[in-house]
Design an enzyme around this catalytic site. Structure first.
Site, mmCIF file in Angstrom:
data_model
loop_
_atom_site.group_PDB
_atom_site.id
_atom_site.type_symbol
_atom_site.label_atom_id
_atom_site.label_comp_id
_atom_site.label_asym_id
_atom_site.label_seq_id
_atom_site.Cartn_x
_atom_site.Cartn_y
_atom_site.Cartn_z
ATOM 1 N N CYS A 67 0.862 -1.173 0.000
ATOM 2 C CA CYS A 67 0.000 0.000 0.000
ATOM 3 C C CYS A 67 0.908 1.234 0.000
ATOM 4 O O CYS A 67 1.819 1.326 0.828
ATOM 5 C CB CYS A 67 -0.900 -0.001 1.226
ATOM 6 S SG CYS A 67 -1.849 1.535 1.408
ATOM 7 N N ASP A 74 -0.184 -6.030 0.227
ATOM 8 C CA ASP A 74 -1.420 -6.399 -0.462
ATOM 9 C C ASP A 74 -1.136 -7.665 -1.257
ATOM 10 O O ASP A 74 -0.101 -7.770 -1.921
ATOM 11 C CB ASP A 74 -1.872 -5.283 -1.406
ATOM 12 C CG ASP A 74 -2.343 -4.055 -0.661
ATOM 13 O OD1 ASP A 74 -3.106 -4.209 0.300
ATOM 14 O OD2 ASP A 74 -1.956 -2.937 -1.052
ATOM 15 N N HIS A 108 -3.939 -0.701 -6.029
ATOM 16 C CA HIS A 108 -4.270 -1.897 -6.812
ATOM 17 C C HIS A 108 -4.527 -1.559 -8.278
ATOM 18 O O HIS A 108 -4.044 -2.250 -9.182
ATOM 19 C CB HIS A 108 -5.512 -2.595 -6.239
ATOM 20 C CG HIS A 108 -5.367 -2.985 -4.813
ATOM 21 N ND1 HIS A 108 -6.445 -3.030 -3.966
ATOM 22 C CD2 HIS A 108 -4.302 -3.355 -4.066
ATOM 23 C CE1 HIS A 108 -6.045 -3.412 -2.766
ATOM 24 N NE2 HIS A 108 -4.744 -3.610 -2.803
#
Length: 176
Positions: A67, A74, A108
C-alpha cells in the site's frame, strides 16, 4: 512400454535450440530476484504461430505489492490474458517482473495498469487484459480490470466489448 519413445524424446530435446532470442533468465542457475519494481527483467521470444489468433493466459496467485500510504502488504492473484502478435513474454521473466512489485508501493488499480502497459510496450500484443483479484484488507476486496486492443483492428472492438460487459455478474465474495 515402447523404449523408442524415450530415445525419440532425447533426440527431440537435443534438437531444440533458441536461435532467435537471447533469454537471460530461463535456465539460469544464478537467478537474481529484483528488490524494486523493474520492467527491464521482462524478456520475449518469437511467436512461432503469428498467423493464428489464440489466447495465452497466466494465473499468478502469489502477487504482492505494498500500500503506498500505509506500507502494508497487499496480496492478489493476477490474471494476464493476451493474444500474441510477433513477440511473446517469457514466463520466468514475467515471474521475476511480478516479484519486483513486492516492495513497490502502488494502489491496486495502478498495479494492473502498470503491468498491462509494460507488457504492451514489451511485446505489442493484438489484445491483452489484466485482472487483479486482491484479497480483502479492512473488509474490502478490490478487483481492478484493464484491457487493450490494437487500434483500428477487431481487437480494439473486442477490448471495448469485454470492458463494457466485464463483471456484469460478479462472483460471491465468500470464495476467497
Amino acid at each position: 512400454m515402447d523404449m523408442n519413445f524415450h530415445d525419440d524424446k532425447k533426440e527431440t530435446e537435443k534438437n531444440v535450440t533458441r536461435t532467435d532470442e537471447d533469454l537471460q533468465n530461463l535456465g539460469s542457475k544464478n537467478t537474481k530476484y529484483p528488490t524494486d519494481y523493474n520492467p527491464d527483467v521482462l524478456e520475449t521470444f518469437q511467436n512461432k504461430h503469428p498467423e493464428n489468433d489464440y489466447f495465452v493466459k497466466f494465473n499468478c496467485p502469489e502477487f504482492t505489492s505494498l500500500c503506498p500510504i500505509t506500507g502494508q502488504p497487499d496480496f492478489a492473484t493476477i490474471y494476464i490474458s493476451y493474444v500474441p502478435s510477433e513477440k511473446m513474454v517469457e514466463s520466468k521473466s514475467l515471474k521475476l517482473y511480478l516479484f519486483s512489485f513486492r516492495n513497490h508501493g502502488d494502489f491496486h488499480e495502478d498495479c494492473v495498469n502498470i503491468i498491462m502497459k509494460d507488457l504492451i510496450k514489451l511485446m505489442n500484443p493484438k489484445y491483452i487484459e489484466v485482472w487483479g483479484k486482491f484479497l480483502p484488507r479492512g473488509g474490502i476486496s478490490i478487483d481492478p480490470y484493464c484491457n487493450y486492443g490494437q487500434p483500428d483492428t477487431k481487437w480494439e472492438s473486442l477490448a471495448w466489448e469485454r470492458l463494457s460487459h466485464h463483471d456484469l455478474y460478479p462472483e460471491k465474495v465468500d470464495n476467497r
